[in-house]
Design an enzyme around this catalytic site. Sequence first.
Site, mmCIF file in Angstrom:
data_model
loop_
_atom_site.group_PDB
_atom_site.id
_atom_site.type_symbol
_atom_site.label_atom_id
_atom_site.label_comp_id
_atom_site.label_asym_id
_atom_site.label_seq_id
_atom_site.Cartn_x
_atom_site.Cartn_y
_atom_site.Cartn_z
ATOM 1 N N LYS A 9 0.887 -1.019 0.063
ATOM 2 C CA LYS A 9 0.045 -0.074 -0.220
ATOM 3 C C LYS A 9 1.088 1.305 -0.166
ATOM 4 O O LYS A 9 1.338 1.771 1.027
ATOM 5 C CB LYS A 9 -0.970 -0.057 1.446
ATOM 6 C CG LYS A 9 -2.170 0.743 1.196
ATOM 7 C CD LYS A 9 -2.173 1.875 0.786
ATOM 8 C CE LYS A 9 -1.731 3.373 1.917
ATOM 9 N NZ LYS A 9 -1.522 4.485 1.714
ATOM 10 N N CYS A 14 13.931 10.911 5.996
ATOM 11 C CA CYS A 14 13.735 11.049 7.627
ATOM 12 C C CYS A 14 15.197 10.714 8.193
ATOM 13 O O CYS A 14 15.343 10.769 9.319
ATOM 14 C CB CYS A 14 13.109 9.309 7.945
ATOM 15 S SG CYS A 14 14.023 8.193 7.068
HETATM 16 P P1 NAD Z 1 2.551 9.098 7.046
HETATM 17 O O1 NAD Z 1 2.768 8.365 8.332
HETATM 18 O O2 NAD Z 1 1.589 10.242 7.040
HETATM 19 O O3 NAD Z 1 2.052 7.963 5.913
HETATM 20 C C1 NAD Z 1 2.809 6.795 5.804
HETATM 21 C C2 NAD Z 1 1.767 5.668 5.226
HETATM 22 O O4 NAD Z 1 0.762 5.494 6.354
HETATM 23 C C3 NAD Z 1 1.130 6.176 3.872
HETATM 24 O O5 NAD Z 1 0.827 4.902 3.092
HETATM 25 C C4 NAD Z 1 -0.245 6.663 4.436
HETATM 26 O O6 NAD Z 1 -1.410 6.477 3.498
HETATM 27 C C5 NAD Z 1 -0.464 5.810 5.603
HETATM 28 N N1 NAD Z 1 -1.332 6.500 6.475
HETATM 29 C C6 NAD Z 1 -1.444 7.882 6.967
HETATM 30 N N2 NAD Z 1 -2.344 8.069 7.901
HETATM 31 C C7 NAD Z 1 -3.026 7.022 7.892
HETATM 32 C C8 NAD Z 1 -4.019 6.459 9.170
HETATM 33 N N3 NAD Z 1 -4.460 7.465 9.949
HETATM 34 N N4 NAD Z 1 -4.278 5.169 9.270
HETATM 35 C C9 NAD Z 1 -3.753 4.308 8.499
HETATM 36 N N5 NAD Z 1 -2.789 4.589 7.573
HETATM 37 C C10 NAD Z 1 -2.431 5.986 7.296
HETATM 38 O O7 NAD Z 1 3.821 9.466 6.487
HETATM 39 P P2 NAD Z 1 4.323 10.495 5.366
HETATM 40 O O8 NAD Z 1 3.889 11.891 5.370
HETATM 41 O O9 NAD Z 1 3.828 9.726 4.071
HETATM 42 O O10 NAD Z 1 5.923 10.394 5.218
HETATM 43 C C11 NAD Z 1 6.872 11.365 6.021
HETATM 44 C C12 NAD Z 1 6.847 10.716 7.492
HETATM 45 O O11 NAD Z 1 7.695 9.342 7.259
HETATM 46 C C13 NAD Z 1 8.069 11.319 8.271
HETATM 47 O O12 NAD Z 1 7.593 11.258 9.665
HETATM 48 C C14 NAD Z 1 9.149 10.471 8.262
HETATM 49 O O13 NAD Z 1 10.077 11.005 9.197
HETATM 50 C C15 NAD Z 1 8.726 9.235 8.077
HETATM 51 N N6 NAD Z 1 9.856 8.436 7.455
HETATM 52 C C16 NAD Z 1 10.483 7.491 8.208
HETATM 53 C C17 NAD Z 1 11.613 6.651 7.515
HETATM 54 C C18 NAD Z 1 12.264 5.862 8.416
HETATM 55 O O14 NAD Z 1 13.002 5.050 7.996
HETATM 56 N N7 NAD Z 1 12.256 5.788 10.064
HETATM 57 C C19 NAD Z 1 11.711 6.923 6.317
HETATM 58 C C20 NAD Z 1 10.845 7.589 5.752
HETATM 59 C C21 NAD Z 1 9.899 8.359 5.938
#
Ligand code: NAD
Length: 497
Positions: free
Chosen positions: A173, A281
Amino acid sequence: MKTINHWIGGKPVEGTSGRFGPVFNPATGAQEKQIAFATVDEVDAAVAHAKAAFESWGTASLAKRTAFLFKYRELLDAHRDEIAALITAEHGKVHSDALGEVARGMEIVELACAIPEKLKGELSTQVSTRVDVASIRQPLGVVAGITPFNFPAMVPMWMFPLAIACGNTFVLKPSEKDPSASYLLAELASQAGLPDGVLNIVQGDKVAVDRLLEHPDVAAVSFVGSTPIAKYIQLKAVEHGKRVQALGGAKNHMLVLPDADLDFAADQAINAAYGSAGERCMAVSVVVAVGDTGDELVGKIAERAKGLKIGPGTDPSSEMGPLITREHRDKVASYVTSAAEQGAEVVVDGTGLRVEDHEDGFFLGVSLLDRVPVTADAYRDEIFGPVLCVVRADTYDDAIKLINSSRWGNGTAIFTRDGGAARRFQLEVQAGMVGVNVPIPVPVGYHSFGGWKDSLFGDHHIYGNDGIAFYTQGKVITTRWPDPSDGGINLGFPSHS
Ligand code: NAD
């Protein structure tokens, strides 16, 4: 308008929910595509295809699995530019950076090509008379991956190539904001000979994610995204009996000691803070200047920051592109304003940037904030944009105390010429990935990636040996081929002779 649909059972499947999300070109601000959000039935169909495919893929020979992986690597290599162009079109990062993302994702495919070596089990012969013990690892079944917007190709590739190499089947997803790159990855996997149903994609939002978390046929979930959602994923997946690894957000500190080469440190701070518009990140978001380094270092960073070329990612002269959405851009900008109100010095203010001929794009200039109080929102929150905070610390001890009091522990780095100080830092700092004069210490594919504290929920880091452990379960087989003399009744607990 183009609609991005699902990829289920080796072919495109149109969404039926009637619910769509917008996919923007962040450089122009225009919605160019829409994405179909999956229904529960569509998620169930993807899982059913994955489950059926597991029947044969889970027992396919290592030779067959690696034949696919080598071919897949060739195809990815041939399509690097195309994948990168899709990333730039929907995420906004500059093309060269997008190519770097593809290359780092391909590292995991390369690791997966070595899966026969990696899955070799252990054998002890004659642990007891005529008794041997073998330890093997077997796939889990259907695995789901849920990925963020900021690495639309690399993060999915952190997951599915290794999961599939281990014999699992996969339902991805992707982020709803930039889904086309991973869709192409699935099409290429099919072209490389991956059997239908081994890799499936459902586009969607919370409806799709929740169904994957609840589905009884999903054995494990890999998640990468923000901390609040990572926490939610872990709790819900565990509630439904699944293995889970959920990587969250970050606030990465770069400690600069007085003996560091400050020109080198300033270059690295710029690259790590503003590359990909700070939407990494592993971006450096806080520089901790120790002792009397602060004034000179801030001057050097400011000088460089003012010269950065910001523009569309398709322009080869652009060094930084736009942010992902208008809302996110405005939120990031608001941290510069609030930091000034909360006591920080705004040394470089990028909030007024306008990019010629791209006035509606989601651009934001780079900002540099000095003497940021640790109580300011800009210090406390993950901003995820081109805003670099500088915090001053009198001593190394003060600096490490500050870093270790952060709720996050993803990456961190020390800049110094002192090997003893660097060694102390490696052992004392509370973070999963540490750089010594390396600002973004993302491990190579054959090591594992993961943070501590609020940056990772679960027991395994992602990819590398931890990834293989996550996507397999152990089995230990004790074997005896008895001699006639081995019989006899003995109700005692088995002991060895
Ligand atoms: P996000 O958490 O908003 O979304 C990530 C995924 O979760 C997406 O596929 C989204 O559709 C889904 N999602 C969002 N809200 C949801 C909910 N309420 N219920 C279920 N699923 C949901 O993150 P983003 O904005 O896409 O990405 C940025 C974030 O990711 C930053 O916080 C960044 O630090 C983090 N990140 C972490 C790493 C790591 O390796 N630790 C790597 C890349 C990004």
